[in-house]
Design a protein around this motif. Structure first.
Motif, mmCIF file in Angstrom:
data_model
loop_
_atom_site.group_PDB
_atom_site.id
_atom_site.type_symbol
_atom_site.label_atom_id
_atom_site.label_comp_id
_atom_site.label_asym_id
_atom_site.label_seq_id
_atom_site.Cartn_x
_atom_site.Cartn_y
_atom_site.Cartn_z
ATOM 1 N N GLY A 1 -5.974 -36.967 16.119
ATOM 2 C CA GLY A 1 -4.701 -37.645 15.949
ATOM 3 C C GLY A 1 -3.692 -36.697 15.330
ATOM 4 N N PRO A 2 -3.029 -37.102 14.243
ATOM 5 C CA PRO A 2 -2.077 -36.205 13.566
ATOM 6 C C PRO A 2 -2.730 -35.364 12.480
ATOM 7 C CG PRO A 2 -1.948 -38.370 12.592
ATOM 8 C CD PRO A 2 -2.986 -38.467 13.693
ATOM 9 N N ASP A 3 -4.053 -35.437 12.353
ATOM 10 C CA ASP A 3 -4.751 -34.847 11.211
ATOM 11 C C ASP A 3 -5.327 -33.473 11.497
ATOM 12 O OD1 ASP A 3 -4.260 -37.164 9.836
ATOM 13 O OD2 ASP A 3 -6.298 -37.949 10.015
ATOM 14 N N LEU A 4 -5.137 -32.558 10.540
ATOM 15 C CA LEU A 4 -5.827 -31.277 10.537
ATOM 16 C C LEU A 4 -6.994 -31.373 9.557
ATOM 17 C CD1 LEU A 4 -2.818 -28.765 10.287
ATOM 18 C CD2 LEU A 4 -3.796 -29.851 12.328
ATOM 19 N N HIS A 5 -8.200 -30.989 10.013
ATOM 20 C CA HIS A 5 -9.367 -30.912 9.140
ATOM 21 C C HIS A 5 -9.529 -29.449 8.743
ATOM 22 C CE1 HIS A 5 -11.462 -34.930 10.206
ATOM 23 N NE2 HIS A 5 -10.209 -34.985 10.602
ATOM 24 N N LEU A 6 -9.324 -29.144 7.477
ATOM 25 C CA LEU A 6 -9.336 -27.767 6.993
ATOM 26 C C LEU A 6 -10.526 -27.537 6.058
ATOM 27 C CD1 LEU A 6 -5.541 -27.400 6.098
ATOM 28 C CD2 LEU A 6 -6.694 -26.599 8.169
ATOM 29 N N ALA A 7 -11.336 -26.530 6.369
ATOM 30 C CA ALA A 7 -12.428 -26.132 5.486
ATOM 31 C C ALA A 7 -11.844 -25.241 4.394
ATOM 32 C CB ALA A 7 -13.499 -25.394 6.272
ATOM 33 N N VAL A 8 -11.806 -25.774 3.183
ATOM 34 C CA VAL A 8 -11.190 -25.084 2.042
ATOM 35 C C VAL A 8 -12.298 -24.469 1.190
ATOM 36 C CG1 VAL A 8 -9.730 -25.347 0.015
ATOM 37 C CG2 VAL A 8 -9.259 -26.701 2.075
ATOM 38 N N ASP A 9 -12.190 -23.190 0.894
ATOM 39 C CA ASP A 9 -13.223 -22.489 0.136
ATOM 40 C C ASP A 9 -13.578 -23.242 -1.141
ATOM 41 O OD1 ASP A 9 -13.247 -20.518 2.005
ATOM 42 O OD2 ASP A 9 -12.112 -19.057 0.833
ATOM 43 N N GLY A 10 -14.866 -23.587 -1.256
ATOM 44 C CA GLY A 10 -15.348 -24.217 -2.472
ATOM 45 C C GLY A 10 -15.032 -25.691 -2.604
ATOM 46 N N HIS A 11 -14.361 -26.297 -1.598
ATOM 47 C CA HIS A 11 -13.945 -27.696 -1.731
ATOM 48 C C HIS A 11 -14.317 -28.553 -0.528
ATOM 49 C CE1 HIS A 11 -11.554 -27.101 -5.412
ATOM 50 N NE2 HIS A 11 -11.328 -25.904 -4.913
ATOM 51 N N GLY A 12 -14.988 -27.994 0.465
ATOM 52 C CA GLY A 12 -15.354 -28.758 1.643
ATOM 53 C C GLY A 12 -14.170 -28.957 2.576
ATOM 54 N N VAL A 13 -14.299 -29.932 3.467
ATOM 55 C CA VAL A 13 -13.264 -30.190 4.466
ATOM 56 C C VAL A 13 -12.241 -31.177 3.909
ATOM 57 C CG1 VAL A 13 -12.770 -31.106 6.768
ATOM 58 C CG2 VAL A 13 -14.810 -29.689 6.392
ATOM 59 N N VAL A 14 -10.984 -30.756 3.903
ATOM 60 C CA VAL A 14 -9.872 -31.581 3.417
ATOM 61 C C VAL A 14 -8.981 -31.907 4.607
ATOM 62 C CG1 VAL A 14 -7.857 -31.654 1.900
ATOM 63 C CG2 VAL A 14 -9.960 -30.507 1.137
ATOM 64 N N VAL A 15 -8.564 -33.176 4.717
ATOM 65 C CA VAL A 15 -7.759 -33.632 5.844
ATOM 66 C C VAL A 15 -6.289 -33.676 5.450
ATOM 67 C CG1 VAL A 15 -7.369 -35.485 7.510
ATOM 68 C CG2 VAL A 15 -9.685 -35.015 6.696
ATOM 69 N N LEU A 16 -5.453 -33.076 6.303
ATOM 70 C CA LEU A 16 -4.006 -33.115 6.104
ATOM 71 C C LEU A 16 -3.372 -33.869 7.257
ATOM 72 C CD1 LEU A 16 -1.261 -32.243 4.874
ATOM 73 C CD2 LEU A 16 -1.439 -30.165 6.275
ATOM 74 N N ASP A 17 -2.698 -34.975 6.953
ATOM 75 C CA ASP A 17 -1.896 -35.697 7.938
ATOM 76 C C ASP A 17 -0.611 -34.894 8.126
ATOM 77 O OD1 ASP A 17 -0.212 -37.433 9.333
ATOM 78 O OD2 ASP A 17 -0.936 -39.215 8.288
ATOM 79 N N THR A 18 -0.417 -34.315 9.316
ATOM 80 C CA THR A 18 0.740 -33.440 9.535
ATOM 81 C C THR A 18 2.062 -34.181 9.435
ATOM 82 O OG1 THR A 18 0.458 -33.736 11.935
ATOM 83 C CG2 THR A 18 -0.531 -31.776 10.933
ATOM 84 N N GLY B 1 -7.728 -21.064 -1.425
ATOM 85 C CA GLY B 1 -8.563 -21.623 -2.475
ATOM 86 C C GLY B 1 -8.222 -23.074 -2.770
ATOM 87 N N GLU B 2 -8.271 -23.443 -4.044
ATOM 88 C CA GLU B 2 -8.069 -24.835 -4.447
ATOM 89 C C GLU B 2 -6.677 -25.323 -4.062
ATOM 90 O OE1 GLU B 2 -8.343 -27.683 -8.407
ATOM 91 O OE2 GLU B 2 -8.842 -25.544 -8.512
ATOM 92 N N PRO B 3 -6.591 -26.485 -3.387
ATOM 93 C CA PRO B 3 -5.271 -27.022 -3.035
ATOM 94 C C PRO B 3 -4.469 -27.303 -4.296
ATOM 95 C CG PRO B 3 -7.024 -28.171 -1.845
ATOM 96 C CD PRO B 3 -7.696 -27.333 -2.891
ATOM 97 N N THR B 4 -3.177 -27.023 -4.230
ATOM 98 C CA THR B 4 -2.295 -27.345 -5.356
ATOM 99 C C THR B 4 -1.342 -28.471 -4.956
ATOM 100 O OG1 THR B 4 -0.839 -25.515 -4.701
ATOM 101 C CG2 THR B 4 -2.464 -25.075 -6.425
ATOM 102 N N VAL B 5 -1.837 -29.347 -4.090
ATOM 103 C CA VAL B 5 -1.158 -30.594 -3.734
ATOM 104 C C VAL B 5 -2.116 -31.726 -4.069
ATOM 105 C CG1 VAL B 5 0.276 -29.565 -1.930
ATOM 106 C CG2 VAL B 5 -2.001 -30.435 -1.346
ATOM 107 N N PRO B 6 -1.611 -32.935 -4.337
ATOM 108 C CA PRO B 6 -2.499 -34.042 -4.697
ATOM 109 C C PRO B 6 -3.447 -34.400 -3.552
ATOM 110 C CG PRO B 6 -0.228 -34.529 -5.313
ATOM 111 C CD PRO B 6 -0.179 -33.307 -4.463
ATOM 112 N N THR B 7 -4.736 -34.524 -3.868
ATOM 113 C CA THR B 7 -5.740 -34.932 -2.891
ATOM 114 C C THR B 7 -6.499 -36.149 -3.414
ATOM 115 O OG1 THR B 7 -7.413 -33.433 -3.787
ATOM 116 C CG2 THR B 7 -6.013 -32.586 -1.998
ATOM 117 N N ARG B 8 -7.213 -36.786 -2.500
ATOM 118 C CA ARG B 8 -7.981 -37.988 -2.854
ATOM 119 C C ARG B 8 -9.335 -37.900 -2.173
ATOM 120 N NH1 ARG B 8 -5.058 -43.021 -0.575
ATOM 121 N NH2 ARG B 8 -5.170 -41.614 1.216
#
Length: 297
Positions: A242-259, A276-283
């Motif tokens: 859909g509109p989502d990117l699934h990104l494998a982030v070092d040390g944090h697993g797969v994080v989904v970003l709704d574009t 590395g660690e995202p500096t945006v709010p995640t859940r």
């Protein structure tokens, strides 16, 4: 030092060649698996309304970071007023298709799309699998939607956050993923009040797991709630749904970003490159108890 180049995202599009990110000015970035993706939000810049129907917002209104539409109230009203969903195009002569879309266990919806668009609408919504239910005039398609809502309690909308979270719990085979759609298709076709002008379609389930790149050994563990000034995100692209990117982030697993959260922001290339660690709010996703839809099973 030269000022950082600013990018403005217009959203994700599904093309016959695959998903692409579209940028202001028309530039497109193909989204191939394994691609490194990283960006930052420019410091001290608000998110601005993207306007409506190809026109910019006349007041460049500020909009909330968690809005997936990135439009102010007035532009959102204008954009919706000319959409099929608003039921303002009752005399549209084009044929429409009714579909059943499945997003995960217990999550099936009914919807319509212009026949000329093919399955693009299903890719845009992130439907894991789907089947056509019938083709006919717009109002017949609308009546079929209402029939399934009233008789079988099938929704025409599902919360996107739930669709996203349930992707981590998909059955392993296409046959298993197709079961709920096949059952609902049979129940829908057995309804006595089927609109005469809607030409029924046989149940032929199309599965998008391979198209999206969803893997059971790389389930998403969290999603981005919003972007913020100065925030950065980077990782390896493992799937697009859909509109989502699934990104494998070092040390944090797969994080989904709704574009859709990217639109309206001034984006820049992070310095140094960010992975590395995202500096945006995640859940983080929580374990979801799968419920069957009332009236189906």
């Amino acid at each position: 030092m030269a000022p950082a180049r600013v990018w403005r995202c217009s959203g994700l599009r599904w093309t016959p060649q695959g998903p692409v990110l579209v940028w202001g000015g028309g530039r497109r970035s193909p989204l191939s698996r394994g691609k490194a993706i990283a960006f930052a939000v420019a410091e001290e810049t608000p998110r601005r309304c993207v306007g409506a129907r190809g026109n910019g917002c006349p007041v460049r209104a500020a909009v909330p970071g968690r809005s997936t539409g990135a439009r102010c109230e007035e532009c959102a009203r204008l954009d919706r007023a000319h959409s099929v969903a608003a039921d303002t195009l009752a005399d549209d002569p084009r044929p429409y298709r009714v579909y059943l879309a499945w997003f995960g266990p217990g999550m099936t919806k009914v919807g319509i799309t212009a026949a000329e668009r093919g399955s693009a609408r299903l890719l845009e919504q992130g439907a894991v699998c789907f089947t056509w239910l019938g083709t006919g005039p717009l109002m017949a398609a609308r009546r079929t939607e209402e029939l399934l809502r009233a008789a079988l309690n099938v929704p025409d909308r599902l919360p996107y956050a739930e669709k996203r979270a349930v992707r981590a719990h998909l059955p392993p085979t296409g046959a298993e993923r197709a079961v709920e759609v096949e059952d609902l298709h049979a129940r829908a076709r057995a309804l006595p009040a089927w609109p005469e002008s809607l030409d029924p379609a046989p149940c032929q389930v199309v599965d998008h797991v391979e198209v999206f790149g969803i893997r059971r050994d790389e389930p998403a563990v969290a999603d981005v709630r919003e972007l913020v000034p100065g925030g950065a995100l980077g990782g390896e692209l493992v799937a697009v749904a859909g509109p989502d990117l699934h990104l494998a982030v070092d040390g944090h697993g797969v994080v989904v970003l709704d574009t859709r959260l990217m639109t309206g922001w001034d984006l820049v290339t992070p310095q140094p490159p960010h992975s590395g660690e995202p500096t945006v709010p995640t859940r983080k996703f929580t374990a979801k108890r799968v419920n069957q839809q009332d009236g189906l099973f």
